[in-house]
Write an enzyme that holds these catalytic residues in place. Structure first.
Site, mmCIF file in Angstrom:
data_model
loop_
_atom_site.group_PDB
_atom_site.id
_atom_site.type_symbol
_atom_site.label_atom_id
_atom_site.label_comp_id
_atom_site.label_asym_id
_atom_site.label_seq_id
_atom_site.Cartn_x
_atom_site.Cartn_y
_atom_site.Cartn_z
ATOM 1 N N GLY A 98 0.840 -1.198 0.000
ATOM 2 C CA GLY A 98 0.000 0.000 0.000
ATOM 3 C C GLY A 98 0.873 1.245 0.000
ATOM 4 O O GLY A 98 1.962 1.246 0.577
ATOM 5 N N GLY A 125 0.565 5.838 -0.340
ATOM 6 C CA GLY A 125 -0.286 7.020 -0.491
ATOM 7 C C GLY A 125 0.494 8.229 -0.044
ATOM 8 O O GLY A 125 1.729 8.170 0.079
ATOM 9 N N TYR A 171 0.664 9.550 2.823
ATOM 10 C CA TYR A 171 1.263 9.399 4.154
ATOM 11 C C TYR A 171 2.618 8.700 4.099
ATOM 12 O O TYR A 171 3.451 8.871 4.976
ATOM 13 C CB TYR A 171 0.308 8.577 5.052
ATOM 14 C CG TYR A 171 0.164 7.162 4.545
ATOM 15 C CD1 TYR A 171 1.017 6.158 4.987
ATOM 16 C CD2 TYR A 171 -0.767 6.837 3.553
ATOM 17 C CE1 TYR A 171 0.928 4.875 4.481
ATOM 18 C CE2 TYR A 171 -0.857 5.560 3.052
ATOM 19 C CZ TYR A 171 -0.006 4.588 3.520
ATOM 20 O OH TYR A 171 -0.078 3.334 2.994
ATOM 21 N N VAL A 207 3.299 1.069 2.882
ATOM 22 C CA VAL A 207 3.188 -0.106 3.757
ATOM 23 C C VAL A 207 3.741 -1.296 2.974
ATOM 24 O O VAL A 207 3.380 -1.504 1.817
ATOM 25 C CB VAL A 207 1.710 -0.388 4.153
ATOM 26 C CG1 VAL A 207 1.626 -1.612 5.059
ATOM 27 C CG2 VAL A 207 1.093 0.822 4.846
ATOM 28 N N LYS A 220 4.911 0.061 8.302
ATOM 29 C CA LYS A 220 4.327 1.309 7.802
ATOM 30 C C LYS A 220 5.339 2.439 7.955
ATOM 31 O O LYS A 220 5.755 2.758 9.071
ATOM 32 C CB LYS A 220 3.050 1.603 8.595
ATOM 33 C CG LYS A 220 2.290 2.813 8.129
ATOM 34 C CD LYS A 220 0.915 2.868 8.774
ATOM 35 C CE LYS A 220 0.163 4.122 8.360
ATOM 36 N NZ LYS A 220 -1.200 4.131 8.840
ATOM 37 N N ASP A 233 -12.317 8.611 10.440
ATOM 38 C CA ASP A 233 -12.177 8.280 9.009
ATOM 39 C C ASP A 233 -12.524 6.807 8.790
ATOM 40 O O ASP A 233 -11.781 6.066 8.145
ATOM 41 C CB ASP A 233 -10.732 8.579 8.572
ATOM 42 C CG ASP A 233 -10.576 8.564 7.060
ATOM 43 O OD1 ASP A 233 -11.591 8.751 6.353
ATOM 44 O OD2 ASP A 233 -9.445 8.335 6.585
HETATM 45 N N1 LIG Z 1 -1.512 -4.053 9.257
HETATM 46 C C1 LIG Z 1 -1.769 -4.195 7.959
HETATM 47 N N2 LIG Z 1 -1.940 -5.418 7.427
HETATM 48 C C2 LIG Z 1 -2.197 -5.584 6.097
HETATM 49 N N3 LIG Z 1 -2.290 -4.576 5.223
HETATM 50 C C3 LIG Z 1 -2.129 -3.334 5.696
HETATM 51 C C4 LIG Z 1 -1.865 -3.063 7.072
HETATM 52 N N4 LIG Z 1 -1.759 -1.727 7.251
HETATM 53 C C5 LIG Z 1 -1.966 -1.183 6.047
HETATM 54 N N5 LIG Z 1 -2.179 -2.141 5.092
HETATM 55 C C6 LIG Z 1 -2.411 -1.939 3.652
HETATM 56 O O1 LIG Z 1 -1.863 -0.702 3.277
HETATM 57 C C7 LIG Z 1 -2.893 0.179 2.811
HETATM 58 C C8 LIG Z 1 -2.611 1.572 3.349
HETATM 59 O O2 LIG Z 1 -2.827 1.519 4.726
HETATM 60 P P1 LIG Z 1 -2.821 2.724 5.723
HETATM 61 O O3 LIG Z 1 -3.730 2.404 6.836
HETATM 62 O O4 LIG Z 1 -1.470 3.022 6.097
HETATM 63 O O5 LIG Z 1 -3.246 3.950 4.871
HETATM 64 P P2 LIG Z 1 -4.620 4.570 4.520
HETATM 65 O O6 LIG Z 1 -5.718 3.904 5.289
HETATM 66 O O7 LIG Z 1 -4.755 4.580 3.058
HETATM 67 O O8 LIG Z 1 -4.322 6.009 5.002
HETATM 68 P P3 LIG Z 1 -4.678 6.686 6.374
HETATM 69 O O9 LIG Z 1 -3.839 6.039 7.438
HETATM 70 O O10 LIG Z 1 -4.309 8.103 6.105
HETATM 71 O O11 LIG Z 1 -6.175 6.476 6.559
HETATM 72 C C9 LIG Z 1 -4.209 -0.433 3.316
HETATM 73 O O12 LIG Z 1 -5.281 -0.136 2.494
HETATM 74 C C10 LIG Z 1 -3.890 -1.899 3.326
HETATM 75 O O13 LIG Z 1 -4.070 -2.434 2.032
#
Ligand SMILES: Nc1ncnc2c1ncn2[C@@H]1O[C@H](COP(=O)(O)OP(=O)(O)OP(=O)(O)O)[C@@H](O)[C@H]1O
Length: 165
Positions: A37, A39, A41, A44, A59, A153
């Protein structure tokens, strides 16, 4: 960010590691690193640690978008609630030595986001499965509220599915 805030955040991280309140993982000990993932921020990745078959999600934050203090605040917030069985655990931190950036080491959710999970599996789910998913989500959100935390969110792309063994 002022240098003071950055130094306070580094100080907090180093003390937490020294006092064993936070596990420190050497970045070089992670293997099979795959981007899952990204973006604004940061990004990941999924990785195994040493020779174990356990996956972690690492992350990393863009330092121009997220200050170290915000990373520390996220660690504190997640650590304060991650003992709830439906909230993913923060396992510790690691540091990309080359870029001097800290990354969170998180429990890896193995079945994607709720959005993709529902679009791939909705027809296979019976009422009991749907009830369980809803109950787990409501239970996690109610727990955050008990802790006086508002998510702000919450949507199906921000909820991860994990079949905990
Ligand atoms: N612990 C995790 N296990 C599996 N996949 C993860 C995990 N954390 C994040 N991801 C993957 O990475 C993507 C981005 O995650 P993250 O939560 O960091 O960002 P976001 O939700 O897009 O942004 P924000 O934190 O600003 O809401 C997720 O949609 C998911 O696919």
């Amino acid at each position: 960010m002022s240098n003071n805030k950055s130094e306070d955040a580094i100080d907090w991280l180093e003390k937490s590691i020294a006092n064993e309140n936070l596990n420190y993982y050497k970045y070089s000990e992670f293997k099979n690193i795959e981007l899952i993932g990204s973006g604004s921020y940061g990004s990941v990745v999924r990785a195994n640690w040493k020779n174990s078959d356990i996956f972690f999600a690492l992350k990393t934050f863009n330092s121009d978008k997220t200050t170290l203090k915000e990373v520390v605040d996220e660690i504190k917030l997640q650590k304060s609630v991650d003992f709830h069985e439906n909230i993913l655990r923060i396992c510790g931190i690691t540091k990309l030595e080359t870029e001097k950036k800290y990354s969170l080491v998180l429990e890896y959710a193995d079945s994607g986001t709720l959005k993709t999970y529902l679009s791939n599996h909705f027809d296979e789910l019976n009422w009991n499965d749907k009830y369980k998913l809803s109950f787990q989500l409501a239970s996690a959100v109610a727990f955050l509220h008990e802790c006086e935390i508002i998510h702000r969110d919450l949507h199906s792309d921000n909820i991860l599915i994990h079949q905990r063994k």
